[in-house]
Write an enzyme that holds these catalytic residues in place. Structure first.
Site, PDB file in Angstrom:
ATOM      1  N   LYS A  76      -5.093  -6.838   6.262  1.00  0.00           N
ATOM      2  CA  LYS A  76      -3.758  -6.373   6.593  1.00  0.00           C
ATOM      3  C   LYS A  76      -3.652  -4.902   6.220  1.00  0.00           C
ATOM      4  O   LYS A  76      -4.174  -4.479   5.184  1.00  0.00           O
ATOM      5  CB  LYS A  76      -2.721  -7.206   5.839  1.00  0.00           C
ATOM      6  CG  LYS A  76      -1.273  -6.915   6.184  1.00  0.00           C
ATOM      7  CD  LYS A  76      -0.352  -7.875   5.431  1.00  0.00           C
ATOM      8  CE  LYS A  76       1.109  -7.610   5.702  1.00  0.00           C
ATOM      9  NZ  LYS A  76       1.985  -8.562   4.960  1.00  0.00           N
ATOM     10  N   SER A  96       5.161 -10.742   8.218  1.00  0.00           N
ATOM     11  CA  SER A  96       4.494  -9.449   8.351  1.00  0.00           C
ATOM     12  C   SER A  96       2.974  -9.525   8.413  1.00  0.00           C
ATOM     13  O   SER A  96       2.324  -8.579   8.825  1.00  0.00           O
ATOM     14  CB  SER A  96       4.916  -8.518   7.212  1.00  0.00           C
ATOM     15  OG  SER A  96       4.460  -8.982   5.964  1.00  0.00           O
ATOM     16  N   SER A 121       5.219 -14.321   4.151  1.00  0.00           N
ATOM     17  CA  SER A 121       4.419 -13.527   5.086  1.00  0.00           C
ATOM     18  C   SER A 121       2.960 -13.956   5.201  1.00  0.00           C
ATOM     19  O   SER A 121       2.220 -13.396   6.014  1.00  0.00           O
ATOM     20  CB  SER A 121       4.475 -12.042   4.708  1.00  0.00           C
ATOM     21  OG  SER A 121       5.744 -11.520   5.012  1.00  0.00           O
TER      22      SER A 121
END
Length: 492
Positions: free
Chosen positions: A86, A167, A191
């Site tokens: 990420k 996210s 998330s």
């Protein structure tokens, strides 16, 4: 591109390692396959921000190490395995770390994030950066369809108009669509667990502090944690443990790490003897009048057949009052913690276009068209900027959160001697992620089915701090008994 007859799609880490050992596959071939997948699928799904230009070189190096039987190639399950990170997880080198924002494009970090250093030590190949909701969805009120720089929007690979969950979407989508073997995400609340559920992959949200947050663009040191969404236990073993750049939390949580690691808890009979609780509170109750209810009834039977005891209809005392105070208190704390922790992170960067939250706000105003300020605004940024440390308001909010945790999930599990709380993770039932978040508790999401539109949904097993061994046994046994997951076909 060199070709292999080994079926890479849907292959597990264990299967890939066997193929390496039997000379049916090389790391270079594996990386080439994923680069081709990214080139083909990413224009539609937009789940990868950038690819590591050194990926093929790193793959060839892994192959050389394997051919010479280097110690790391013989001992690590992650050796030669590609992983996407990420884009709020720092990497030193040619990749950016932007938290999905143009404001951090070109910033230079001082070092790899702690979890990245551990992955490199284990021989994993950093394939690139996965897309994410800009600033981990903390620029505005949660909207998982908010853009990430350069890509602007991304899509669910099962139903392109469906909710993406949170996210860490790029991390989940990239694994779901076979663009990479493994990926890392981060979670403040929901998330990891929700994107995993909504993209039909396994996701582990560890106990806060079990994995280092050092070098990760933050929201809340109290709630942030780093987790994984595929072959999750192998990655967890590699990234847990002490990090001097997140010393207090990782030292405190190190007591939960079992001798011999977490792989030992991948047991097909792991449900036997487990006590699983199901609360009657509507936020966490399984649907009883919807299209998904039949699927969950079958899963309950599976849990029982595998030897678990299900305690249904459990009540959390005064939980209506508790949950109503949680959401407001959580945002009060997160706004103050975000400003403090983000300012500290930005000041440590070697180079950066922005050095504070105030700078990021000014950047968004200056480049309002690029940042879609008229469409989305930046209300959470502005509210966070108005905070001034941890004052009386924040201390009161923290007290409410502590009370909600101690007299909520902790009390429920201890009073009923539960090994895990079982909840749905569907588009309408996702609040368990908040309850786990405020206590720093772990959870595992496992694919549980698909609705009539083809949208995936999951089942979540949550526990108290350090319950990872129990949760892994439960989740793995359930997964092996059901094997629900199927790859996406890019529905409309």
């Amino acid at each position: 591109m060199s070709r292999t007859e080994f079926p890479i799609k849907e292959a597990s880490v264990h299967e890939i390692q066997i193929a390496f050992q039997q000379n049916k596959l090389t790391s270079r071939q594996l990386v080439e396959f994923y680069l081709t997948q990214i080139e083909s699928l990413n224009p539609l799904l937009r789940s990868v921000i950038e690819v590591n230009p050194e990926a093929l070189f790193l793959a060839e190096e892994a192959d050389r190490e394997r051919n010479t039987k280097s110690p790391i190639s013989q001992s690590s399950l992650l050796h030669g395995i590609p992983i996407l990170l990420k884009d709020n997880i720092a990497t030193k080198g040619k990749l950016n770390t932007t938290a999905g924002s143009d404001a951090l494009l070109g910033s230079v970090v001082a070092r790899d994030a702690g979890v990245v250093a551990k992955l490199r030590k284990a021989g994993a190949i950093v394939l690139g950066k996965a897309s994410m909701t800009e600033w981990a969805a903390f620029r505005i009120k949660l909207n998982s369809k908010l853009f990430t720089f350069g890509l602007k929007t991304y899509r669910n690979p099962y139903v392109k108009s469906a909710d993406l969950g949170g996210s860490s979407t790029g991390s989940a989508v990239s694994v779901a669509t076979n663009m990479v073997t493994l990926s890392l995400g981060t979670e403040t609340f929901g998330s990891i667990l929700c994107p995993s559920s909504f993209n039909s992959v396994v996701g582990i949200k560890p106990t806060v502090g079990l994995t280092s947050r050092g070098g990760v663009v933050p929201i809340s040191p109290r709630q942030d944690t780093i987790g994984t969404v595929s072959d999750a236990v192998y990655v967890l073993d590699a990234i847990v443990g002490f990090d001097p750049y997140d010393a207090v939390a990782t030292r405190k949580a190190s007591k939960y790490i079992p001798h011999g690691g977490y792989v030992q808890f991948l047991k097909a009979d792991g449900l036997r003897g487990k006590r699983l609780g199901m609360t009657s509170y509507s936020f966490f109750s399984f649907p009883n009048d919807s299209e998904n209810s039949h699927a969950f009834e079958l899963h309950f039977n599976t849990l029982r057949q595998r030897g678990a005891t299900l305690l249904q209809g459990l009540d959390i005392p005064n939980f209506d009052a508790i949950i109503n105070s949680v959401f407001n208190a959580q945002h009060i704390m997160l706004r103050a913690e975000f400003k403090l922790s983000l300012n500290a992170y930005l000041k440590e960067l070697l180079t950066s276009p922005v050095r504070s939250l105030a700078d990021a706000i000014a950047f968004n105003k200056k480049f309002s068209v690029l940042e879609k300020i008229d469409e989305y605004g930046q209300d959470l940024f502005l509210k966070a900027q108005k905070t001034n440390g941890i004052g009386e308001l924040e201390k009161k909010a923290l007290g409410n959160l502590t009370n909600a945790s101690e007299n909520g999930l902790q009390k429920l599990m201890k009073d009923n001697m539960l090994d895990a709380l079982v909840t749905p993770l569907t588009y309408d039932f996702r609040h368990v992620s908040r309850v786990l978040a405020i206590g720093g508790f772990p959870g595992i999401s496992v694919p549980a089915g698909y609705d009539h539109d083809g949208r995936p949904f999951g089942i979540c097993f949550g526990g108290l701090k350090g319950f990872e061994p129990k949760l892994i046994e439960i989740a793995y046994s359930f997964e092996q008994a059901t094997k629900i997951r199927k790859p996406p076909s890019f529905g409309s």
